[in-house]
Motif scaffolding. Structure first.
Motif, PDB file in Angstrom:
ATOM      1  N   ASP A 169      13.469   2.798   7.681  1.00  0.00           N
ATOM      2  CA  ASP A 169      13.820   1.953   6.543  1.00  0.00           C
ATOM      3  C   ASP A 169      13.705   2.694   5.216  1.00  0.00           C
ATOM      4  N   SER A 170      13.160   3.898   5.250  1.00  0.00           N
ATOM      5  CA  SER A 170      12.967   4.669   4.015  1.00  0.00           C
ATOM      6  C   SER A 170      14.311   5.093   3.430  1.00  0.00           C
ATOM      7  N   TYR A 171      14.551   4.708   2.179  1.00  0.00           N
ATOM      8  CA  TYR A 171      15.799   5.096   1.511  1.00  0.00           C
ATOM      9  C   TYR A 171      15.864   6.609   1.335  1.00  0.00           C
ATOM     10  N   THR A 172      14.732   7.229   1.007  1.00  0.00           N
ATOM     11  CA  THR A 172      14.681   8.682   0.813  1.00  0.00           C
ATOM     12  C   THR A 172      15.014   9.420   2.101  1.00  0.00           C
ATOM     13  N   LEU A 173      14.444   8.972   3.212  1.00  0.00           N
ATOM     14  CA  LEU A 173      14.719   9.617   4.494  1.00  0.00           C
ATOM     15  C   LEU A 173      16.174   9.412   4.907  1.00  0.00           C
ATOM     16  N   THR A 174      16.701   8.233   4.632  1.00  0.00           N
ATOM     17  CA  THR A 174      18.114   7.975   4.940  1.00  0.00           C
ATOM     18  C   THR A 174      19.009   8.928   4.158  1.00  0.00           C
ATOM     19  N   LEU A 175      18.725   9.096   2.881  1.00  0.00           N
ATOM     20  CA  LEU A 175      19.493  10.056   2.066  1.00  0.00           C
ATOM     21  C   LEU A 175      19.403  11.461   2.656  1.00  0.00           C
ATOM     22  N   ALA A 176      18.199  11.850   3.100  1.00  0.00           N
ATOM     23  CA  ALA A 176      17.983  13.211   3.598  1.00  0.00           C
ATOM     24  C   ALA A 176      18.780  13.481   4.867  1.00  0.00           C
ATOM     25  N   VAL A 177      18.766  12.544   5.820  1.00  0.00           N
ATOM     26  CA  VAL A 177      19.458  12.804   7.081  1.00  0.00           C
ATOM     27  C   VAL A 177      20.971  12.701   6.920  1.00  0.00           C
TER      28      VAL A 177
END
Length: 402
Positions: A91-99
């Motif tokens: 659910d992390s927006y930052t992790l979603t952006l990264a992947v």
């Protein structure tokens, strides 16, 4: 391996990679629904897929001008798939952006080298390159359907299943690379006869930038826009996105055929003029006619697509990989940079207001193409082989192509 077989496998592999470009926009409605992201937030995800690609793809183009790196094709295909597969895990927006950015790097690494391999396999044929581009367009078209089949049934937690096309694409490119190994070796040591036309290449690149702004802007928001216009139906939005990508498949094949009858510059110029009218229809004409204008816009944007790639190669015959990296990467990705601006305007006004300026972009591409010459096809020289290999010597040594 016969040329048709190589192009077919490369086209299917191209489809498997470009599924992951289309998947980013296809996931936008699900990010909004499950995670309550704003228009600006989902635009940032599209930006994450585009930003690294815009910087990295020309770098890979420069590298492929110096060294053949066929191993990039399977590796980058897998990288593109893994990034999207992981996008729904956290659910992390930052992790979603990264992947999603990781997937963008994979897509960026794929295109310059695949362009070089495809043109080598096709001996510079416009029609064959059109079919190769068709593969990418079909990947875009399949993306919303694939995402809907996977995510609509079980939510974003099922995105790991989206890695399957990447595994298939990586496997399909291996026999082509083995078959082309000897052909690439036979072209070693040749130089390209022809002078670079940097001025024309810059104008071409600006035209591709304008095209990119329209296409990525629509691919990001046409699903949400159609949903609003069709009384909140998610199926209507998915259908519009599917037609946007499917029309591109038609346009790619049509572009190669038209270029065999008229020159590439003329075909591209008239395509952009007609596209300006179809974008206006998409934005302002209400009702089911919207779907017709989505198809016309997509076809009009994609008729010039493969033609622009080969034009760029012929304007820079000594730097074909660089030309491919710019026309397939840097210029195409600029649309992703503009996408957050469209989202911000839509948040403050409406999607229709935010999409209206896109009408100007194909008109600007038309104006730029009015200034472009049709380049002569460059010839390879030095130690040209005889007999069956002679045809290979007539195509640029370091070729290209979304």
């Amino acid at each position: 391996m016969r040329r048709n077989s190589s192009i077919t496998l490369l086209s299917v592999g191209h489809a498997c990679v470009d599924i992951y470009q289309g998947a980013v926009a296809s996931l936008v409605p699900y990010f909004v629904a499950e995670r309550a992201y704003s228009y600006a937030a989902v635009s940032g995800i599209v930006l994450a897929a585009s930003l690294l690609s815009s910087v990295v793809q020309p770098v890979f183009g420069v590298l492929t001008d110096r060294w053949a790196m066929p191993w990039l094709l399977p590796l980058s295909t897998l990288l593109g798939g893994v990034g999207i597969a992981l996008s729904g895990v956290s659910d992390s927006y930052t992790l979603t952006l990264a992947v999603v950015a990781l997937s963008g790097v994979g897509v960026a690494a794929y295109h310059p080298e695949s362009a070089r391999v495809a043109r080598l396999a096709s001996n510079g044929s416009h029609s064959a390159m059109g079919w190769f581009s068709l593969g990418g367009n079909l990947g875009f078209a399949l993306a919303p359907v694939l995402v809907a089949c996977v995510v609509a049934t079980g939510g974003l937690r099922l995105t790991p299943l989206l890695v399957i096309p990447a595994a298939i694409g990586a496997a399909l490119c291996l026999p082509v690379l083995r078959a082309l190994g000897a052909q690439q070796a036979s072209t070693a040591g040749k130089t390209v006869k022809g002078e670079d036309d940097t001025s024309s290449f810059i104008r071409l690149s600006l035209a591709v930038v304008c095209r990119s702004i329209v296409f990525i802007g629509l691919s990001t928001f046409v699903s949400l826009y159609t949903t609003q216009r069709m009384d909140g139906s998610k199926a209507a939005g998915t259908a519009a996105l599917f037609l946007l990508y499917l029309g591109g498949a038609v346009g790619s094949v049509l572009g190669g055929s038209l270029a065999n009858r008229w020159d590439r510059v003329t075909v591209s110029r008239w395509s952009y003029l007609l596209t300006a009218g179809s974008v206006a229809g998409l934005v302002f004409i209400p009702g089911p006619a919207l779907y017709l204008f989505v198809m016309l816009t997509s076809a009009g944007l994609y008729i010039p697509f493969s033609l622009q790639v080969t034009l760029g190669q012929d304007y820079l015959p000594s730097r074909v990989g660089t030309a491919s990296g710019i026309t397939l990467g840097l210029t195409v990705s600029v649309g992703g940079l503009v996408s957050p601006l469209i989202g911000s305007v839509a948040d403050k006004t409406s999607l229709q207001t935010a999409l209206a300026p896109l009408i100007l972009m194909p008109a600007l591409s038309w104006l730029l193409f009015r200034t472009l010459p049709e380049p002569a096809v460059p010839q390879s020289v030095d130690a040209a082989p005889k007999g069956e290999d002679a045809d290979v010597a007539h195509s640029p040594v370091q070729p290209d192509p979304r």
